[in-house]
Design a protein around this motif. Sequence first.
Motif, short mmCIF file in Angstrom:
data_model
loop_
_atom_site.label_atom_id
_atom_site.label_comp_id
_atom_site.label_asym_id
_atom_site.label_seq_id
_atom_site.Cartn_x
_atom_site.Cartn_y
_atom_site.Cartn_z
N ALA A 3 0.85 -1.20 0.00
CA ALA A 3 0.00 0.00 0.00
C ALA A 3 0.88 1.25 0.00
N GLY A 4 1.92 1.21 0.83
CA GLY A 4 2.83 2.36 0.89
C GLY A 4 3.50 2.61 -0.45
N ALA A 5 3.88 1.54 -1.13
CA ALA A 5 4.56 1.69 -2.41
C ALA A 5 3.63 2.35 -3.43
N VAL A 6 2.39 1.90 -3.46
CA VAL A 6 1.44 2.51 -4.39
C VAL A 6 1.27 3.99 -4.06
N LEU A 7 1.14 4.26 -2.78
CA LEU A 7 0.98 5.64 -2.34
C LEU A 7 2.18 6.50 -2.76
N LEU A 8 3.37 5.97 -2.55
CA LEU A 8 4.57 6.73 -2.89
C LEU A 8 4.62 7.02 -4.39
N THR B 82 2.24 7.35 -6.41
CA THR B 82 1.25 8.33 -6.86
C THR B 82 1.55 9.74 -6.33
N THR B 83 2.45 9.84 -5.39
CA THR B 83 2.71 11.17 -4.82
C THR B 83 4.11 11.69 -5.16
N THR B 84 4.74 11.12 -6.18
CA THR B 84 6.12 11.56 -6.48
C THR B 84 6.17 13.05 -6.83
N ARG B 85 5.08 13.59 -7.28
CA ARG B 85 5.09 15.01 -7.63
C ARG B 85 5.29 15.90 -6.42
N ALA C 43 12.68 10.09 -3.74
CA ALA C 43 13.91 9.38 -3.34
C ALA C 43 13.68 7.87 -3.34
N LEU C 44 12.46 7.46 -2.98
CA LEU C 44 12.18 6.03 -2.87
C LEU C 44 11.47 5.49 -4.09
N ALA C 45 11.46 6.25 -5.16
CA ALA C 45 10.72 5.81 -6.36
C ALA C 45 11.18 4.44 -6.83
#
Lengths: 442, 540
Positions: free
Chosen positions: B308-313, B315-318, B325-327
């Motif tokens: 879930a965290g990965a999906v969230l990250l 989608t919020t890279t902007r 950093a964690l893309a």
Amino acid sequence: MFICAVSLALFWMAAFTLWWQMHAWRTPETLASTRFDRPDGGGRLAFSLLLPARHEQAVLEHTIERLLESSHRDYEIIVIVGHDDPGTAEVAERAAARAPGLVRVITDHNEVKNKPKALNTALPHCRGDIVGVFDAEDQVHPELLSHVDHAFRATGADVVQGGVQLINFHSSWYSLRNCLEYFFWFRSRLHLHAEKGFIPLGGNTVFVRTEVLREAGGWDPNCLAEDCDLGVRLSSAGKKVVVAYDSDMVTREETPGSLVSLLKQRTRWNQGFLQVYRKKDWQRLPGRGQRWLARYTLMTPFMQATSGVVIPVNFAVAVLLDVPVGIAIVTFLPMITAMVTFVFEVVGLHDFGRQYGMRVRFTHYAKLVAGGPFYQVMLAGAAIRAVWREQRGRSDWELTSHTGAHLAGALASAATGRDSAVGGPAPTHVSASVTSREDSHQ
Amino acid sequence: MRIPAQRRGAADTASTLPARRGGPVRFRSSRPDLLLCGALLLAIVLVQGWNITNFPTLSDDEGTYLAQAWAVQQGRGLAHYTYWYDHPPLGWIQIAGLTYLPSLFVPDSMTVAPMRFSMLAVSAASAVLLYVLARRLRLPRWAAGLAMGLFGLSPLSVVLQREIFLDNIAVMWMLLAFCLAASPSRHLWHHFASGLAAATAVLTKETMLVVLPALLVTMWRHSHRDTRKFAVTGAVTACALIGLTYPLYALLNAELLPGSGHVSLVDGITYQMGRAGSGFILDPGSGSHGVFESWLYYDTVLPLGGLAGAVLLLTTTRWSVTARALAGPALAAVILGLVALRPSGYLPAMYVIQALPFLALVLAGGAASVTHAVLRRRRAPGERRVLAYGRWALVGVLAAAAAAYVLPRWYDGNRTALTVDANAPYRQAAAWLGREVPDPASTRVLVDDALWLDAVHHGFAPGPGAIWFYKADLDPAVTKTLPRGWQDIDYVVSSPTVRRDAVTLPNVKAALEHSTPVAVFGEGEDRIEIRRTDRVANGS
């Protein structure tokens, strides 16, 4: 076992060469450090610019004019002409009359003429703090002297080597490779040599403190790679050499006009390297690592030649003979480094195109890769020829012909270009008209 | 620590992020980092090492890889039977290296349970690499520690990382590749080495292939605009060239393409790709779902929370610096999640291993991001003290809630791992074979791979004497020695794996049917029976 040993040796050789070739792109900081610093505006050193010219009346005038556009305030141009070359002498005298005090003419009375002798003739007449060497066809950037001046003062260098770049990569398959060789050499490898304290200098766009040069006794008049020799002697004397490369400030040149002249030119450099090796000045280098680097660098043409011959043999052995798979895999190691080198060359060509604002097409990349093995064969041939000539005691300067005239097509030239060891063949700018010129240093 | 959520335009972050003020994190010269990492490492090694031989149950895969490693050590080739390109061999070649010294001094220790200790070295290296990577991705120290802890101490990790799986070794190489890709000096040869490490990971376990795009993203973000071209191409070239040595090996053996009378790489790949699917992971009746449940049985936080965290990250890279950093790791987790969701794919139990470090990183990064937001967001220079305390209190509450949710579950899971002895039947069966069979050298026994090396150490002839039960039906070289089928076999050790797979193996099935148990260890589903075939009983 023998195959394995050969493979491993080749692998390490290629890996080292690759490692050094990629020096400038090692880190972003390294890359940034290869450029000239911005000058601080306070040019304080006086320059004596040596311009040896032989049968070059057609291009000389423009070169001098271009040098006179320099933004630097304190310099003199010393044109060196042969006593048997009234044409060039006349052009030089005319320029001297137009810019009194800035341009002087020195006549070389040596019976047998070559570039180091010409330079040595002019050395006692230099008044500046710095001696700079250009070829008669060089297009010198007006800001170059200011940058070099700054580089001397900012780094405390004894020698500053500027960039020289062959430009006409689109002329032929070998000119593509030749241009790229220069690119990797001046853009990258020379910086490593400067850093390690052993450097074979280039033949032009090179600047040396006058007293250092006089102390060293000038150039070796009998060496076919007098520029390389000077670099080796100065490095061995512990002098500090700085290399700077800026794509808009390099001296632009053109590749030899035919494969045969490239072969002859390369033979001469190889022979020059051999002579420098045999002179053993490099053995006085203080560090063991430096001596190894020197030994390796001066021998490079020969190792290159060997690998060019041995790699296909090795490959054939691996594929055709029934050797154990482990050994076969080992024999592929040199191939792998060769592939990596190819890839980096392709990327280098892209970078070259970007830096010089030239469009590199797909066919150029294809030619670059496809031409690799053939270029290797040419290098091998030149190396073998050099050894053979050196054995036979033939150390005359061979003719090198160049195609292409320059300077907006106006000054088609039938004059002589001078080659230098690493500094490259007679330079020209890219232009439409095509003529043939010959080196004649006899 | 200002690092996780500095605001910056998305466009220039790519090249400026690593050059940021404050300098790159130099792990080796940072004492607090070394202390924290060292302490965590000690805890991880203790928890993973304690009771390692007894839990979890010895698996057939472990036995297979170790037996193949044994074959490498003995100079018998790449496998104890014909190597058939099931996986690239580099994984067990490394196991052979790892277990070489102990097996030299105590040859009998070259069996699954004791050799699990060698995996501790792999786990330790991976855990340290994960910490270094977290720091290189600019997580604050505590978050890097959290990532390492999540990765090494989750019951799911403890159970899976103890086992001799290729995935664990591949993860170590992939983490090294990520660390090198995020090299603070952005050195060309570090990036090149990253490509080499990635290729090694893929040659260790081919499934690592799907993580490569995420590695590329990481390298792209952490290289400098001026040198990126060389760095990235260098890495890709290194990876491709080393990767190609595998097909090259097959080619040199004339085993690249299928043909009669020999194995081939293409056959191996076809087999792996065409393995019967285990169903859709979310379909309760499918095998994949069972595997999925078994992961969640040990830990839900890492797989579900991490994903879930990965999906969230992603989608919020902007907006989030941490997300950028964690893309790479987030992308890796998402890709692995998507691959697991293939409806028709085959999902092995160890599949989740390769996702664990990325899930841990993403979770820790998320925690750092939330903490940063709570503590720093919209903070004015002269903020009132009450508000500041409030922020800290909120962080405290969140941390306590998370701990209250996670720790009891982990405690239970790890207590099982630290105390239960699940391998007593195997040990007893192995001992029985060594004790009760009068003339092992001329006795032929069908065993599963977990017991194969034990049998070999007890004197059964490796190959035709101690027979890995599959080979009795599938390897022509072995079936040739069994002209009378089950009647050429003396014993069959019936373990859960043997009983499960005998259905499709005629010789094994017949041997089971025409045999009687002479010793039984354990009970129920997990029991291990040693059965003597009727041929011996009849004296024929």
